[in-house]
Design an enzyme around this catalytic site. Structure first.
Site, mmCIF file in Angstrom:
data_model
loop_
_atom_site.group_PDB
_atom_site.id
_atom_site.type_symbol
_atom_site.label_atom_id
_atom_site.label_comp_id
_atom_site.label_asym_id
_atom_site.label_seq_id
_atom_site.Cartn_x
_atom_site.Cartn_y
_atom_site.Cartn_z
ATOM 1 N N TYR A 72 0.812 -1.223 0.000
ATOM 2 C CA TYR A 72 0.000 0.000 0.000
ATOM 3 C C TYR A 72 0.843 1.271 0.000
ATOM 4 C CZ TYR A 72 0.628 1.048 5.035
ATOM 5 O OH TYR A 72 1.153 1.383 6.256
ATOM 6 N N ASP A 122 -5.067 -3.772 3.407
ATOM 7 C CA ASP A 122 -4.005 -2.894 2.886
ATOM 8 C C ASP A 122 -3.621 -3.267 1.446
ATOM 9 O OD1 ASP A 122 -3.869 -1.673 5.377
ATOM 10 O OD2 ASP A 122 -2.046 -2.698 6.009
ATOM 11 N N HIS A 166 -10.068 -5.488 9.363
ATOM 12 C CA HIS A 166 -8.870 -4.857 8.818
ATOM 13 C C HIS A 166 -7.929 -5.904 8.215
ATOM 14 C CE1 HIS A 166 -6.313 -1.467 8.168
ATOM 15 N NE2 HIS A 166 -5.292 -2.102 8.701
ATOM 16 N N LYS A 167 -7.771 -7.008 8.922
ATOM 17 C CA LYS A 167 -6.984 -8.144 8.426
ATOM 18 C C LYS A 167 -7.553 -9.410 9.072
ATOM 19 C CE LYS A 167 -2.531 -5.646 8.326
ATOM 20 N NZ LYS A 167 -1.137 -5.607 8.797
ATOM 21 N N TYR A 170 -6.791 -9.578 12.645
ATOM 22 C CA TYR A 170 -7.442 -8.595 13.531
ATOM 23 C C TYR A 170 -8.959 -8.792 13.481
ATOM 24 C CZ TYR A 170 -2.874 -6.255 13.325
ATOM 25 O OH TYR A 170 -1.531 -5.965 13.389
ATOM 26 N N ASP A 177 -7.896 3.426 8.895
ATOM 27 C CA ASP A 177 -6.996 3.173 7.762
ATOM 28 C C ASP A 177 -7.696 2.329 6.690
ATOM 29 O OD1 ASP A 177 -5.893 3.285 10.384
ATOM 30 O OD2 ASP A 177 -3.949 2.582 9.710
ATOM 31 N N GLY A 250 -6.640 11.096 8.779
ATOM 32 C CA GLY A 250 -6.263 11.471 7.408
ATOM 33 C C GLY A 250 -6.695 10.425 6.396
ATOM 34 N N TRP A 251 -6.464 9.141 6.729
ATOM 35 C CA TRP A 251 -6.915 8.064 5.842
ATOM 36 C C TRP A 251 -8.428 8.173 5.628
ATOM 37 C CZ3 TRP A 251 -3.184 6.043 3.304
ATOM 38 C CH2 TRP A 251 -2.010 5.534 3.870
ATOM 39 N N THR A 373 1.946 -8.150 17.412
ATOM 40 C CA THR A 373 3.124 -8.538 18.179
ATOM 41 C C THR A 373 4.329 -7.805 17.623
ATOM 42 O OG1 THR A 373 2.141 -10.755 18.290
ATOM 43 C CG2 THR A 373 4.413 -10.537 19.022
#
Length: 408
Positions: A72, A122, A166-167, A170, A177, A250-251, A373
């Protein structure tokens, strides 16, 4: 006699050919950076793009990468250079972007280093670089690559209420973001190839984050929201992370102005998205530093210990405010605020110009996240102590975009 003369003639022609071929080979291997001259009177957008191209002769080298990677950060800078090419059609810009795409997109449409099954939102962003190239070349490999990234969004795990994780690592989390990472590509794809059938789903991603991550007191949005409220960083009542991070905000506002490019004005959700942009921009304007025009790393804690005026968030706000005003989504006063922020970037954070004319944007937060981590707790101390990197792509890409919107 005649034969020996002929032989000498052919030998000399052969030598000239060999020398020509050899010199061509040497020339083509020389880095493009040698040809780059960064003139004093260039616009800031060109100055920054040429600086990056000179320092990183091939686009995959951006962010000091040692080998090509579908990423990204590269996509953000290359998208800005793509936009610059539309205003200043210098063939070097086009070649730089194309070089990155062709390094990674294979003949069968597969993408080197792209890990589909990690469901990392991302990795959707670089897909934005494929639309123009496919439109121009009509080559099947670019369409297949686009379809593969669209398939990721189709299968992306979601929260119970329908928000993209998000992923994969997660679970149940939406980060600000992620709205930039997924939605501009998703919007352009559904409008280009699906007759806009998924626009409601895109609006829903913003609705969820707006509803759950907005602080009623400041109007700012928290960096992350855990719908399950299980993460140690998550507020047990709201699921929100504890602080406001300027780049995350901002994202979010960049995602809104870019998505609105493809949202038809008569779509029922268009006005809703414009309203979100106005709400967030109004809240952000209150925290713009009066003297520099910039924003702090932790948005609402000006003067806090180790807090600093940060480049990437400030560049992103400058871009979103300027584009929002230019497109009529935001009142015209935001153009002034965008110019003030851009003045801060060029006068306060670009502290020196190199001998070759190259420019360096300082005070760029290199990275920040939640969980993972080693564990990131989203505390004030965490954000202000994350490492910084000069000319970090998350700052330089939005800097170029802001410069274009402001014609600076």
């Amino acid at each position: 006699m005649k034969n020996s003369r002929k032989q000498r003639y052919f030998m000399s022609v052969l030598m000239i050919c060999i020398m020509t071929i050899t010199s061509c080979k040497v020339t083509s291997q020389e880095p493009a950076s040698k040809e780059i001259v960064i003139g004093k009177n260039l616009k800031w957008s060109d100055k920054m793009a040429l600086t990056l191209m000179k320092r990183h002769p091939q686009a995959y080298m951006l962010d000091d990468a040692k080998k090509p990677k579908w990423d990204y950060v590269h996509a953000l800078v290359l998208h800005s250079i793509e936009e610059l090419y539309k205003k200043n059609p210098d063939s070097r810009y086009k070649a730089y972007v194309r070089g990155y795409v062709d390094e990674l997109v294979q003949e069968d449409g597969s993408i080197k280093t792209y890990e589909f099954d990690k469901y990392n939102i991302d990795l959707v962003v670089p897909g934005r670089l494929l639309f123009d190239i496919y439109s121009e070349t009509k080559q099947d490999k670019y369409l297949k690559a686009l379809q593969q990234i669209r398939k990721q969004l189709q299968e992306q795990p979601r929260t119970a209420s329908g928000g993209f994780w998000h992923k994969q690592i997660y679970p149940n989390q939406m980060w600000l973001d992620g709205l930039y990472m997924g939605e501009p590509f998703y919007t352009q794809y559904t409008v280009t190839f699906e007759n806009g059938k998924n626009l409601d789903d895109i609006a829903k991603q913003f609705e969820l984050i707006q509803m759950h991550a907005t602080d009623p007191k400041t109007g700012l949005l928290y960096h992350g929201w855990d719908e399950s409220k299980q993460m140690p960083w998550a507020n047990k009542e709201t699921g929100n992370s504890p602080n406001f991070w300027s780049r995350a905000l901002g994202w979010y506002v960049m995602a809104l102005v870019d998505v609105l490019d493809y949202f038809p004005k008569d779509h029922p959700k268009q006005k809703e998205l414009v309203k979100y942009l106005n709400n967030a921009s109004e809240a952000l304007a209150k925290y713009q530093d009066k003297s520099s025009g910039l924003w702090y790393q932790v948005t609402d804690k000006a003067g806090g210990k180790d807090n600093y005026l940060e480049a990437s968030g400030s560049a992103m706000f400058s871009y979103a405010f300027a584009k929002g005003a230019n497109k009529g989504y935001l009142p015209s006063k935001y153009k002034k605020l965008a110019n003030k922020a851009f003045d801060g970037l060029t006068k306060v954070l670009i502290k020196k110009v190199d001998e070759d004319g190259g420019i360096t944007l300082t005070n760029c937060c290199q990275v920040a996240g939640l969980g993972g981590t080693p564990y990131r707790d989203g505390s004030y101390e965490y954000y202000v102590n994350e490492r910084k990197k000069d000319n970090d792509p998350k700052a330089t890409g939005p800097f170029i975009l802001a410069a274009l919107e402001l014609n600076r």
